[in-house]
Design a protein around this motif. Structure first.
Motif, mmCIF file in Angstrom:
data_model
loop_
_atom_site.group_PDB
_atom_site.id
_atom_site.type_symbol
_atom_site.label_atom_id
_atom_site.label_comp_id
_atom_site.label_asym_id
_atom_site.label_seq_id
_atom_site.Cartn_x
_atom_site.Cartn_y
_atom_site.Cartn_z
ATOM 1 N N ILE A 144 4.987 -7.419 -2.675
ATOM 2 C CA ILE A 144 4.693 -7.882 -1.386
ATOM 3 C C ILE A 144 4.390 -6.797 -0.423
ATOM 4 C CG2 ILE A 144 5.542 -9.045 0.828
ATOM 5 C CD1 ILE A 144 7.415 -10.579 -1.135
ATOM 6 N N LEU A 145 3.344 -6.838 -0.071
ATOM 7 C CA LEU A 145 2.711 -5.706 1.078
ATOM 8 C C LEU A 145 2.493 -6.262 2.460
ATOM 9 C CD1 LEU A 145 1.549 -2.768 1.217
ATOM 10 C CD2 LEU A 145 -1.027 -4.136 0.892
ATOM 11 N N VAL A 146 3.305 -5.545 3.330
ATOM 12 C CA VAL A 146 3.037 -5.695 4.820
ATOM 13 C C VAL A 146 2.723 -4.791 5.266
ATOM 14 C CG1 VAL A 146 4.700 -6.639 6.753
ATOM 15 C CG2 VAL A 146 5.381 -7.148 4.612
ATOM 16 N N VAL A 147 1.339 -4.960 6.086
ATOM 17 C CA VAL A 147 0.679 -4.055 6.717
ATOM 18 C C VAL A 147 0.695 -4.226 8.127
ATOM 19 C CG1 VAL A 147 -1.357 -2.804 6.968
ATOM 20 C CG2 VAL A 147 -0.839 -3.667 4.827
ATOM 21 N N LYS A 157 -4.356 -3.719 -3.718
ATOM 22 C CA LYS A 157 -4.578 -4.878 -4.850
ATOM 23 C C LYS A 157 -4.370 -4.455 -6.345
ATOM 24 C CE LYS A 157 -6.229 -8.971 -2.368
ATOM 25 N NZ LYS A 157 -7.450 -9.932 -2.160
ATOM 26 N N LYS A 158 -5.134 -3.248 -6.616
ATOM 27 C CA LYS A 158 -5.234 -2.829 -7.879
ATOM 28 C C LYS A 158 -3.996 -2.239 -8.534
ATOM 29 C CE LYS A 158 -10.103 -1.230 -7.058
ATOM 30 N NZ LYS A 158 -10.931 -0.266 -6.634
ATOM 31 N N HIS A 159 -2.862 -2.150 -7.573
ATOM 32 C CA HIS A 159 -1.584 -1.512 -7.957
ATOM 33 C C HIS A 159 -0.629 -2.484 -7.894
ATOM 34 C CE1 HIS A 159 -3.443 2.484 -8.405
ATOM 35 N NE2 HIS A 159 -4.180 2.237 -7.530
ATOM 36 N N MET A 160 -0.773 -3.617 -7.521
ATOM 37 C CA MET A 160 -0.108 -4.838 -7.592
ATOM 38 C C MET A 160 -0.174 -5.890 -8.607
ATOM 39 S SD MET A 160 -0.322 -4.939 -3.282
ATOM 40 C CE MET A 160 0.891 -6.436 -2.899
ATOM 41 N N PRO A 161 1.007 -6.662 -8.899
ATOM 42 C CA PRO A 161 0.918 -7.685 -9.950
ATOM 43 C C PRO A 161 -0.294 -8.842 -9.339
ATOM 44 C CG PRO A 161 2.918 -7.616 -8.986
ATOM 45 C CD PRO A 161 2.041 -6.621 -8.251
ATOM 46 N N ALA A 162 -0.696 -9.445 -10.312
ATOM 47 C CA ALA A 162 -1.845 -10.605 -9.911
ATOM 48 C C ALA A 162 -1.040 -11.643 -9.227
ATOM 49 C CB ALA A 162 -2.067 -11.436 -11.213
ATOM 50 N N SER A 163 0.263 -11.805 -9.105
ATOM 51 C CA SER A 163 0.954 -12.761 -8.320
ATOM 52 C C SER A 163 1.484 -12.094 -6.972
ATOM 53 C CB SER A 163 2.375 -13.300 -9.092
ATOM 54 O OG SER A 163 3.005 -12.298 -9.109
ATOM 55 N N ALA A 164 1.184 -10.925 -6.464
ATOM 56 C CA ALA A 164 1.575 -10.288 -5.307
ATOM 57 C C ALA A 164 1.069 -10.965 -3.780
ATOM 58 C CB ALA A 164 1.277 -8.888 -5.390
ATOM 59 N N LYS A 165 1.691 -10.781 -2.820
ATOM 60 C CA LYS A 165 1.303 -11.451 -1.618
ATOM 61 C C LYS A 165 1.060 -10.411 -0.694
ATOM 62 C CE LYS A 165 3.435 -16.033 -1.959
ATOM 63 N NZ LYS A 165 4.266 -16.999 -1.645
ATOM 64 N N ILE A 166 0.188 -10.462 0.258
ATOM 65 C CA ILE A 166 -0.138 -9.463 1.244
ATOM 66 C C ILE A 166 -0.170 -10.189 2.458
ATOM 67 C CG2 ILE A 166 -1.983 -7.912 1.958
ATOM 68 C CD1 ILE A 166 -2.825 -7.696 -1.053
ATOM 69 N N TYR A 167 0.462 -9.472 3.243
ATOM 70 C CA TYR A 167 0.534 -10.013 4.966
ATOM 71 C C TYR A 167 0.007 -8.753 5.731
ATOM 72 C CZ TYR A 167 4.128 -13.401 2.731
ATOM 73 O OH TYR A 167 4.641 -14.031 1.857
ATOM 74 N N ILE A 168 -0.846 -9.355 6.615
ATOM 75 C CA ILE A 168 -1.254 -8.267 7.551
ATOM 76 C C ILE A 168 -0.713 -8.813 9.023
ATOM 77 C CG2 ILE A 168 -3.279 -7.473 6.207
ATOM 78 C CD1 ILE A 168 -5.017 -9.123 7.478
ATOM 79 N N CYS A 169 -0.318 -8.101 9.745
ATOM 80 C CA CYS A 169 0.338 -8.149 11.152
ATOM 81 C C CYS A 169 -0.540 -7.884 12.268
ATOM 82 C CB CYS A 169 1.479 -7.355 11.284
ATOM 83 S SG CYS A 169 2.817 -7.592 9.958
#
Length: 210
Positions: free
Chosen positions: A91-94, A124-136
């Protein structure tokens, strides 16, 4: 006997794998870094408490940093930018953009969307395919300070962030609305105190773990 030992090995191995925590990377500026990346008052560490042991939250915030590459202090140039890749988050939170609202940075606003999309696609290239990205959406600016400008954030930046979310398939977390009723928690008009960071962490946690 060997079959029994082998079966136990597989069972234990599977259990260890299943217990791997969900890795959460928090990218941002001073509002993410807080009093320190390992300080319990920072929002990522408060987020860790809210999410529990099933998650591993890391604070990659760097004070004064911008999203835009042409900004005065781009996050792109920091060691933390590479450390996020190495962390390979689930999970990425920006939470970037606040410092980009400074007039001497916002003169490069034509590159804001492009740079934001590029950052997301890079991670995204360094995250699993199922990863979620949140931008604040940035927290409110109750008093224009340090050159940080609420009018730019609300009228110009927020629509661009929503556009980035659509282009990248990211999920928007509206921290602006979440903290709008809490001016008293922003001593300098820009940075939330411990209680403000707690509300921020709660908003993020609600999205990650409804």
């Amino acid at each position: 006997m060997r079959k029994i030992i082998y079966a136990l090995f597989l069972l234990l191995g599977h259990g260890a794998f299943a217990q791997q925590p969900v890795k959460v990377a928090c990218v941002g500026n001073s509002i993410t870094e807080g009093p320190g990346r390992n300080h319990p008052d920072s929002y990522p560490l408060q987020l860790q408490k809210k999410l529990g042991k099933a998650y591993l939250v890391k604070n990659f915030g760097v004070s004064a940093r911008t999203l835009m590459k042409k900004g005065d202090f781009p996050f792109w140039n920091e060691p933390q930018f590479e450390q996020v890749k190495e962390f390979e988050p689930d999970i990425l939170v920006v939470k970037l953009g606040t410092n980009d609202s400074k007039p001497h940075n916002w003169i490069h606003k034509e590159s804001f969307t492009e740079d934001y999309v590029a950052m997301i696609e890079t991670y995204k290239k360094h995250m699993p395919a199922s990863a979620k990205i949140y931008i604040c959406l940035p927290v409110p600016v109750f008093e224009d300070n340090y050159g940080i400008t609420e009018k730019i954030i609300v009228e110009e930046m927020v629509p661009l962030i929503k556009e980035v979310a659509m282009k990248t398939g990211s999920i928007v977390i509206d921290l602006h609305s979440a903290l709008a009723p809490h001016a008293e928690l922003f001593p300098d008009g820009v940075h939330p105190n411990k209680k403000g960071a707690k509300i921020l962490a709660h908003s993020v946690a609600q999205n990650i773990k409804p």
